[in-house]
Design a protein around this motif. Structure first.
Motif, PDB file in Angstrom:
ATOM      1  N   LEU A   1       0.821  -1.192   0.000  1.00 54.59           N
ATOM      2  CA  LEU A   1       0.000   0.000   0.000  1.00 54.59           C
ATOM      3  C   LEU A   1       0.854   1.239   0.000  1.00 54.59           C
ATOM      4  O   LEU A   1       2.035   1.194   0.301  1.00 54.59           O
ATOM      5  N   ALA A   2       0.214   2.358  -0.352  1.00 50.90           N
ATOM      6  CA  ALA A   2       0.898   3.645  -0.277  1.00 50.90           C
ATOM      7  C   ALA A   2       1.257   3.930   1.163  1.00 50.90           C
ATOM      8  O   ALA A   2       0.556   3.559   2.082  1.00 50.90           O
ATOM      9  N   ASN A   3       2.399   4.591   1.361  1.00 50.45           N
ATOM     10  CA  ASN A   3       2.887   4.940   2.696  1.00 50.45           C
ATOM     11  C   ASN A   3       3.317   3.730   3.522  1.00 50.45           C
ATOM     12  O   ASN A   3       3.470   3.827   4.724  1.00 50.45           O
ATOM     13  N   GLU A   4       3.519   2.586   2.881  1.00 50.08           N
ATOM     14  CA  GLU A   4       3.926   1.419   3.659  1.00 50.08           C
ATOM     15  C   GLU A   4       5.303   1.615   4.293  1.00 50.08           C
ATOM     16  O   GLU A   4       5.631   0.923   5.265  1.00 50.08           O
ATOM     17  N   ASP A   5       6.076   2.576   3.806  1.00 50.75           N
ATOM     18  CA  ASP A   5       7.367   2.842   4.413  1.00 50.75           C
ATOM     19  C   ASP A   5       7.220   3.393   5.828  1.00 50.75           C
ATOM     20  O   ASP A   5       8.163   3.354   6.624  1.00 50.75           O
ATOM     21  N   LYS A   6       6.031   3.885   6.169  1.00 47.03           N
ATOM     22  CA  LYS A   6       5.777   4.381   7.511  1.00 47.03           C
ATOM     23  C   LYS A   6       5.538   3.235   8.497  1.00 47.03           C
ATOM     24  O   LYS A   6       5.558   3.439   9.710  1.00 47.03           O
ATOM     25  N   ILE A   7       5.283   2.044   7.975  1.00 46.19           N
ATOM     26  CA  ILE A   7       5.028   0.877   8.825  1.00 46.19           C
ATOM     27  C   ILE A   7       6.331   0.101   8.946  1.00 46.19           C
ATOM     28  O   ILE A   7       6.676  -0.722   8.095  1.00 46.19           O
ATOM     29  N   THR A   8       7.081   0.374   9.985  1.00 47.23           N
ATOM     30  CA  THR A   8       8.419  -0.213  10.122  1.00 47.23           C
ATOM     31  C   THR A   8       8.396  -1.652  10.609  1.00 47.23           C
ATOM     32  O   THR A   8       9.368  -2.379  10.436  1.00 47.23           O
ATOM     33  N   LYS A   9       7.296  -2.085  11.218  1.00 47.64           N
ATOM     34  CA  LYS A   9       7.229  -3.440  11.776  1.00 47.64           C
ATOM     35  C   LYS A   9       6.281  -4.344  11.008  1.00 47.64           C
ATOM     36  O   LYS A   9       5.918  -5.417  11.476  1.00 47.64           O
ATOM     37  N   GLY A  10       5.886  -3.914   9.829  1.00 51.55           N
ATOM     38  CA  GLY A  10       5.048  -4.754   8.988  1.00 51.55           C
ATOM     39  C   GLY A  10       3.570  -4.645   9.302  1.00 51.55           C
ATOM     40  O   GLY A  10       3.160  -4.030  10.286  1.00 51.55           O
ATOM     41  N   PHE A  11       2.777  -5.238   8.433  1.00 59.32           N
ATOM     42  CA  PHE A  11       1.338  -5.274   8.641  1.00 59.32           C
ATOM     43  C   PHE A  11       0.997  -6.196   9.807  1.00 59.32           C
ATOM     44  O   PHE A  11       1.834  -6.903  10.339  1.00 59.32           O
ATOM     45  N   TYR A  12      -0.278  -6.182  10.200  1.00 63.11           N
ATOM     46  CA  TYR A  12      -0.761  -6.997  11.324  1.00 63.11           C
ATOM     47  C   TYR A  12       0.015  -6.677  12.602  1.00 63.11           C
ATOM     48  O   TYR A  12       0.402  -7.571  13.351  1.00 63.11           O
TER      49      TYR A  12
ATOM     50  N   GLU B   1      -2.297   8.293   8.139  1.00 60.83           N
ATOM     51  CA  GLU B   1      -1.175   8.321   7.213  1.00 60.83           C
ATOM     52  C   GLU B   1      -1.286   7.172   6.225  1.00 60.83           C
ATOM     53  O   GLU B   1      -0.867   7.292   5.073  1.00 60.83           O
ATOM     54  N   CYS B   2      -1.834   6.051   6.648  1.00 64.75           N
ATOM     55  CA  CYS B   2      -2.099   4.908   5.775  1.00 64.75           C
ATOM     56  C   CYS B   2      -3.599   4.855   5.527  1.00 64.75           C
ATOM     57  O   CYS B   2      -4.374   4.597   6.459  1.00 64.75           O
ATOM     58  N   THR B   3      -4.002   5.107   4.293  1.00 69.81           N
ATOM     59  CA  THR B   3      -5.427   5.202   3.982  1.00 69.81           C
ATOM     60  C   THR B   3      -5.870   4.255   2.873  1.00 69.81           C
ATOM     61  O   THR B   3      -7.064   4.191   2.566  1.00 69.81           O
ATOM     62  N   ASP B   4      -4.934   3.512   2.287  1.00 70.63           N
ATOM     63  CA  ASP B   4      -5.294   2.568   1.240  1.00 70.63           C
ATOM     64  C   ASP B   4      -6.114   1.439   1.858  1.00 70.63           C
ATOM     65  O   ASP B   4      -5.680   0.776   2.795  1.00 70.63           O
TER      66      ASP B   4
ATOM     67  N   MET C   1      -1.418  -0.409  12.761  1.00 70.40           N
ATOM     68  CA  MET C   1      -2.626   0.219  13.273  1.00 70.40           C
ATOM     69  C   MET C   1      -2.390   1.708  13.534  1.00 70.40           C
ATOM     70  O   MET C   1      -3.232   2.553  13.218  1.00 70.40           O
ATOM     71  N   GLY C   2      -1.236   2.035  14.087  1.00 71.81           N
ATOM     72  CA  GLY C   2      -0.923   3.431  14.349  1.00 71.81           C
ATOM     73  C   GLY C   2      -0.907   4.261  13.086  1.00 71.81           C
ATOM     74  O   GLY C   2      -1.382   5.402  13.071  1.00 71.81           O
ATOM     75  N   CYS C   3      -0.370   3.703  12.010  1.00 72.28           N
ATOM     76  CA  CYS C   3      -0.342   4.409  10.735  1.00 72.28           C
ATOM     77  C   CYS C   3      -1.761   4.683  10.248  1.00 72.28           C
ATOM     78  O   CYS C   3      -2.060   5.753   9.729  1.00 72.28           O
TER      79      CYS C   3
ATOM     80  N   GLU D   1      -7.943  -5.742   6.854  1.00 71.32           N
ATOM     81  CA  GLU D   1      -7.452  -6.492   8.017  1.00 71.32           C
ATOM     82  C   GLU D   1      -5.960  -6.308   8.263  1.00 71.32           C
ATOM     83  O   GLU D   1      -5.484  -6.475   9.391  1.00 71.32           O
ATOM     84  N   ARG D   2      -5.193  -5.925   7.250  1.00 72.08           N
ATOM     85  CA  ARG D   2      -3.752  -5.838   7.420  1.00 72.08           C
ATOM     86  C   ARG D   2      -3.334  -4.724   8.379  1.00 72.08           C
ATOM     87  O   ARG D   2      -2.194  -4.702   8.836  1.00 72.08           O
ATOM     88  N   TYR D   3      -4.259  -3.813   8.686  1.00 74.43           N
ATOM     89  CA  TYR D   3      -3.928  -2.720   9.618  1.00 74.43           C
ATOM     90  C   TYR D   3      -4.185  -3.093  11.079  1.00 74.43           C
ATOM     91  O   TYR D   3      -3.908  -2.285  11.961  1.00 74.43           O
ATOM     92  N   PHE D   4      -4.712  -4.273  11.319  1.00 76.41           N
ATOM     93  CA  PHE D   4      -5.036  -4.675  12.683  1.00 76.41           C
ATOM     94  C   PHE D   4      -4.071  -5.750  13.171  1.00 76.41           C
ATOM     95  O   PHE D   4      -3.761  -6.688  12.437  1.00 76.41           O
ATOM     96  N   PRO D   5      -3.607  -5.652  14.415  1.00 76.69           N
ATOM     97  CA  PRO D   5      -2.779  -6.729  14.969  1.00 76.69           C
ATOM     98  C   PRO D   5      -3.614  -8.002  15.085  1.00 76.69           C
ATOM     99  O   PRO D   5      -4.854  -7.942  15.081  1.00 76.69           O
TER     100      PRO D   5
END
Length: 227
Positions: A22-33, A45-48, A38-40, A95-99
């Protein structure tokens, strides 16, 4: 009882895994889930794959047999309308934005609710999460204003049915139990959250509900009500 709630309030359920870009995935330093993902999302900042909900149709149309949602449409849309009236929004998110083990979140800073798209494919799941997270919004409102980052329990702890307190004690840290116990209760009770959110939107929460002693003390000390 009042609590500072700068972190998001979460509801748990098991999740699977998937892989997306997704766009802005560089802001997610620890990966999805992860909490990082979730913070992004919470910071917008992460809206895709994170879509604002304007009515129940925005959710039901994404699943098979959308007419299944008709019986809950009035309650859902009334909750959504009340939240919108106080400046809060609801989003359906990938779902990828949720732990793992999270199906929804209320963010006390932005005052928005995020629903995990994977688990909203049945009306009773949707309503359970929406009511639960919406109750946290009402707790936010009870603490002085939905625009702050504090939350207050709405009912005296002894008034919460033992079932919901027991389940909360088994699921959440002890420090979160008072807030999560009544949110669990609201999550399974038709109309309970809707009524609280409508009270919040009308600005009548402190007269519609009998204030707990600590909530009353907080509201007086912070100039929200007079003694």
């Amino acid at each position: 009882m009042i609590r500072s709630a700068l972190i998001a309030l979460l509801t748990t359920v098991s999740l699977g895994t998937a892989s997306h870009v997704l766009a802005n995935e560089d802001k997610i330093t620890k990966g999805f889930y992860s909490m990082d993902a979730m913070g992004c999302m919470l910071l917008r900042e992460c809206t895709d794959g994170v879509d604002e909900v304007f009515s129940l149709l925005d959710i039901s149309s994404q699943y098979d047999d959308p007419e299944r949602y008709t019986p809950v449409a009035l309650e859902f849309n009334n909750m959504l309308m009340a939240m919108n009236q106080v400046g809060s929004k609801v989003f359906l998110a990938d779902e990828r934005y949720f732990p793992p083990n999270h199906r929804g979140v209320y963010h006390t800073v932005s005052n928005n609710i995020y629903l995990n798209r994977k688990y909203m494919d049945a009306p009773h799941y949707l309503m359970s999460v929406m009511r639960h997270e919406g109750w946290h919004a009402a707790q936010d409102c009870m603490a002085g204003s939905i625009k702050n980052s504090m939350i207050a329990i709405i009912h005296n702890e002894e008034d919460v049915p033992l079932l919901w307190r027991t389940l909360a004690e088994r699921t959440y840290p002890a420090s979160a139990v008072p807030w999560e116990a009544e949110a669990g209760w609201a999550g399974r009770t038709e109309g309970m959250t809707m009524k609280a959110l409508q009270s919040c939107a009308a600005g009548t929460m402190w007269s519609d509900y009998e204030l707990t002693p600590l909530t009353r003390k907080w509201l007086i000390e912070n100039g929200h009500i007079s003694d």
